[in-house]
Design a protein around this motif. Structure first.
Motif, PDB file in Angstrom:
ATOM      1  N   LEU A  10       0.830  -1.206   0.000  1.00 48.33           N
ATOM      2  CA  LEU A  10       0.000   0.000   0.000  1.00 48.33           C
ATOM      3  C   LEU A  10       0.867   1.259   0.000  1.00 48.33           C
ATOM      4  O   LEU A  10       0.596   2.222  -0.722  1.00 48.33           O
ATOM      5  CB  LEU A  10      -0.925   0.006   1.221  1.00 48.33           C
ATOM      6  N   GLU A  11       1.901   1.239   0.837  1.00 49.47           N
ATOM      7  CA  GLU A  11       2.782   2.411   0.911  1.00 49.47           C
ATOM      8  C   GLU A  11       3.518   2.631  -0.412  1.00 49.47           C
ATOM      9  O   GLU A  11       3.673   3.771  -0.862  1.00 49.47           O
ATOM     10  CB  GLU A  11       3.784   2.233   2.055  1.00 49.47           C
ATOM     11  N   ASN A  12       3.953   1.535  -1.055  1.00 44.39           N
ATOM     12  CA  ASN A  12       4.628   1.671  -2.345  1.00 44.39           C
ATOM     13  C   ASN A  12       3.693   2.256  -3.396  1.00 44.39           C
ATOM     14  O   ASN A  12       4.084   3.109  -4.199  1.00 44.39           O
ATOM     15  CB  ASN A  12       5.151   0.304  -2.808  1.00 44.39           C
ATOM     16  N   ALA A  13       2.432   1.782  -3.389  1.00 45.95           N
ATOM     17  CA  ALA A  13       1.450   2.317  -4.328  1.00 45.95           C
ATOM     18  C   ALA A  13       1.191   3.792  -4.052  1.00 45.95           C
ATOM     19  O   ALA A  13       1.052   4.605  -4.979  1.00 45.95           O
ATOM     20  CB  ALA A  13       0.148   1.522  -4.231  1.00 45.95           C
ATOM     21  N   ALA A  14       1.134   4.156  -2.770  1.00 46.00           N
ATOM     22  CA  ALA A  14       0.906   5.556  -2.396  1.00 46.00           C
ATOM     23  C   ALA A  14       2.068   6.432  -2.859  1.00 46.00           C
ATOM     24  O   ALA A  14       1.862   7.536  -3.382  1.00 46.00           O
ATOM     25  CB  ALA A  14       0.724   5.667  -0.884  1.00 46.00           C
ATOM     26  N   ILE A  15       3.286   5.946  -2.682  1.00 47.08           N
ATOM     27  CA  ILE A  15       4.474   6.703  -3.106  1.00 47.08           C
ATOM     28  C   ILE A  15       4.436   6.924  -4.616  1.00 47.08           C
ATOM     29  O   ILE A  15       4.702   8.028  -5.110  1.00 47.08           O
ATOM     30  CB  ILE A  15       5.756   5.952  -2.702  1.00 47.08           C
ATOM     31  N   LEU A  16       4.101   5.892  -5.349  1.00 48.73           N
ATOM     32  CA  LEU A  16       4.042   5.997  -6.805  1.00 48.73           C
ATOM     33  C   LEU A  16       2.980   7.008  -7.229  1.00 48.73           C
ATOM     34  O   LEU A  16       3.222   7.855  -8.103  1.00 48.73           O
ATOM     35  CB  LEU A  16       3.749   4.631  -7.418  1.00 48.73           C
ATOM     36  N   LEU A  17       1.800   6.944  -6.612  1.00 44.55           N
ATOM     37  CA  LEU A  17       0.717   7.861  -6.975  1.00 44.55           C
ATOM     38  C   LEU A  17       1.075   9.310  -6.651  1.00 44.55           C
ATOM     39  O   LEU A  17       0.792  10.224  -7.432  1.00 44.55           O
ATOM     40  CB  LEU A  17      -0.577   7.468  -6.253  1.00 44.55           C
ATOM     41  N   MET A  18       1.701   9.540  -5.483  1.00 46.05           N
ATOM     42  CA  MET A  18       2.090  10.905  -5.119  1.00 46.05           C
ATOM     43  C   MET A  18       3.148  11.454  -6.072  1.00 46.05           C
ATOM     44  O   MET A  18       3.219  12.654  -6.322  1.00 46.05           O
ATOM     45  CB  MET A  18       2.605  10.931  -3.676  1.00 46.05           C
ATOM     46  N   SER A  19       3.958  10.545  -6.631  1.00 46.89           N
ATOM     47  CA  SER A  19       5.006  10.966  -7.554  1.00 46.89           C
ATOM     48  C   SER A  19       4.449  11.293  -8.938  1.00 46.89           C
ATOM     49  O   SER A  19       5.066  12.044  -9.701  1.00 46.89           O
ATOM     50  CB  SER A  19       6.063   9.862  -7.688  1.00 46.89           C
ATOM     51  N   LEU A  20       3.266  10.755  -9.258  1.00 41.32           N
ATOM     52  CA  LEU A  20       2.696  10.971 -10.587  1.00 41.32           C
ATOM     53  C   LEU A  20       2.142  12.376 -10.774  1.00 41.32           C
ATOM     54  O   LEU A  20       2.107  12.892 -11.883  1.00 41.32           O
ATOM     55  CB  LEU A  20       1.561   9.959 -10.831  1.00 41.32           C
ATOM     56  N   GLU A  24      -2.603  12.656 -13.101  1.00 44.00           N
ATOM     57  CA  GLU A  24      -2.346  11.261 -13.414  1.00 44.00           C
ATOM     58  C   GLU A  24      -2.843  10.337 -12.305  1.00 44.00           C
ATOM     59  O   GLU A  24      -3.402   9.265 -12.560  1.00 44.00           O
ATOM     60  CB  GLU A  24      -0.847  11.033 -13.648  1.00 44.00           C
ATOM     61  N   ALA A  25      -2.653  10.769 -11.051  1.00 46.68           N
ATOM     62  CA  ALA A  25      -3.120   9.955  -9.921  1.00 46.68           C
ATOM     63  C   ALA A  25      -4.640   9.821  -9.950  1.00 46.68           C
ATOM     64  O   ALA A  25      -5.194   8.750  -9.671  1.00 46.68           O
ATOM     65  CB  ALA A  25      -2.671  10.575  -8.600  1.00 46.68           C
ATOM     66  N   ALA A  26      -5.319  10.909 -10.308  1.00 44.12           N
ATOM     67  CA  ALA A  26      -6.786  10.884 -10.388  1.00 44.12           C
ATOM     68  C   ALA A  26      -7.253   9.870 -11.425  1.00 44.12           C
ATOM     69  O   ALA A  26      -8.258   9.167 -11.233  1.00 44.12           O
ATOM     70  CB  ALA A  26      -7.319  12.271 -10.731  1.00 44.12           C
ATOM     71  N   GLU A  27      -6.531   9.776 -12.551  1.00 42.34           N
ATOM     72  CA  GLU A  27      -6.892   8.814 -13.591  1.00 42.34           C
ATOM     73  C   GLU A  27      -6.741   7.385 -13.081  1.00 42.34           C
ATOM     74  O   GLU A  27      -7.539   6.506 -13.411  1.00 42.34           O
ATOM     75  CB  GLU A  27      -6.016   9.029 -14.833  1.00 42.34           C
ATOM     76  N   VAL A  28      -5.714   7.142 -12.269  1.00 44.63           N
ATOM     77  CA  VAL A  28      -5.519   5.812 -11.699  1.00 44.63           C
ATOM     78  C   VAL A  28      -6.651   5.477 -10.739  1.00 44.63           C
ATOM     79  O   VAL A  28      -7.208   4.374 -10.756  1.00 44.63           O
ATOM     80  CB  VAL A  28      -4.158   5.714 -10.968  1.00 44.63           C
ATOM     81  N   PHE A  29      -7.014   6.433  -9.896  1.00 41.17           N
ATOM     82  CA  PHE A  29      -8.070   6.206  -8.906  1.00 41.17           C
ATOM     83  C   PHE A  29      -9.393   5.826  -9.557  1.00 41.17           C
ATOM     84  O   PHE A  29     -10.210   5.114  -8.967  1.00 41.17           O
ATOM     85  CB  PHE A  29      -8.269   7.456  -8.035  1.00 41.17           C
ATOM     86  N   LYS A  30      -9.633   6.290 -10.781  1.00 42.55           N
ATOM     87  CA  LYS A  30     -10.889   5.988 -11.473  1.00 42.55           C
ATOM     88  C   LYS A  30     -11.059   4.491 -11.717  1.00 42.55           C
ATOM     89  O   LYS A  30     -12.167   4.010 -11.920  1.00 42.55           O
ATOM     90  CB  LYS A  30     -10.952   6.730 -12.809  1.00 42.55           C
TER      91      LYS A  30
END
Length: 335
Positions: A10-20, A24-30
């Motif tokens: 979860l933390e790795n996914a969060a780090i990746l999303l914050m870096s995007l 871009e993160a919003a598109e992933v969340f969809k």
């Protein structure tokens, strides 16, 4: 390199999303489910500072995983069906297949999964119990139980009886639900009914409702159909049933439960269950737990039940992951 724990993932996914970046993160969340969005959101909110080394390690892992992606099978739906049936047998596999592959038939139900329990209850409050039951079995069991808590006692009991006696949902019924709920459910053209509902679903929901409501519902069911009430009870797993978990399973459970939560949950446990927990801990840990239980003053019953309910959720997850096997006292599978 050892596999990452669920929390690390979860933390790795969060780090990746914050870096995007936000867009871009919003598109992933969809493309994530409500629970995934909630858990990732909570993880992002909790993370304040991350070392450059860890960020680079996350990027490296993502690049390695993404570069290895390829089209593995030509028809993933058929592959899922074949693998699940081989692994779980026809009956269990069909239940999972319905939940995994039914997206085109009940796309509207996704909107309910994003709503809070009280809002869903308001939508269903004036519907016929049969309609409410058909909709609730499409929700996750914990969400369905929260919705039921907002019903009147009579409505809750009547809905639970219909969930327990629901023998699948025909395509035409799905289309009717679609009209009644204004596209809450989308009717499909499937050739067979989906295997949702039944005593197992009723038992799973009741497991999460709490002892007082559980007793009320079972008493109501017993008055109209004693055999049905017994079938539901046979499929229920209560906190006292933790005693039926083998030692290896208890040890796996202890790794997942916080010590404070364990103390409160065990305040309402039988002496036999406490001893089973003690013997699956180190001598020092068991002694500390005994002292904490003795020194802890009275605890509200609602707090004890809440912690026990959280432990039951962990147990169900560990059962799904194959780390715990529940038995009815012999070699027969309990769940």
């Amino acid at each position: 390199m050892p596999a990452a724990t669920e929390e690390e993932g979860l933390e790795n996914a969060a780090i990746l999303l914050m870096s995007l970046g936000e867009h871009e993160a919003a598109e992933v969340f969809k493309h994530l489910s409500p629970k995934e969005v909630q858990r990732l959101g909570e993880t992002i909110a909790r993370m304040k500072a991350v070392s450059r080394e860890r960020v680079e390690a996350v990027f490296d892992d993502f690049e390695r995983l993404s570069s290895s992606e390829s089209l593995l099978v030509s028809d993933s739906n058929e592959y899922v069906k074949a693998v699940l049936r081989k692994a779980l047998g026809e009956d269990k596999a069909n239940l999972l297949i319905d939940r995994i592959l039914q997206g085109s038939d009940v796309t509207g139900i996704e909107s309910l999964k994003w709503m809070d329990a009280q809002s869903v209850a308001e939508l269903l409050r004036n519907e016929h119990p049969q309609i409410a039951a058909a909709i609730l079995v499409h929700l996750e069991f914990d969400q369905a139980s929260e919705v039921l808590k907002h019903f009147t006692e009579r409505q809750r009991n009547e809905v639970m009886v219909r969930i327990a006696t629901l023998d699948g949902i025909q395509p035409t019924a799905l289309r009717d639900l679609n009209e009644v709920m204004s596209k809450v459910l989308a009717g499909g053209d499937r050739t067979k009914k989906s295997s949702l509902g039944g005593v197992k679903a009723a038992a799973e929901i009741l497991n999460m409702l709490g002892n007082a409501i559980e007793t009320s519902v079972l008493d109501f069911v017993r008055e109209t159909d004693n055999d049905l009430a017994q079938k539901i009870m046979d499929n229920m797993f209560t906190f006292d049933d933790v005693e039926k978990i083998d030692d290896k399973g208890i040890q796996a459970l202890m790794k997942e439960v916080q010590s404070e939560s364990l103390v409160i949950a065990l305040k309402g446990a039988t002496p036999a269950l406490r001893e089973k927990v003690f013997k699956n801990m180190s001598s020092r840990a068991a002694e500390t737990l005994r002292e904490d239980l003795e020194s802890r003053g009275p605890v509200r019953l609602s707090e004890v039940e809440a912690e026990q309910k959280e432990m039951l959720k962990i147990i169900r997850r560990l059962v799904d992951e194959g780390q715990i096997m529940l038995t009815s006292g012999g070699d027969d599978e309990f769940v």
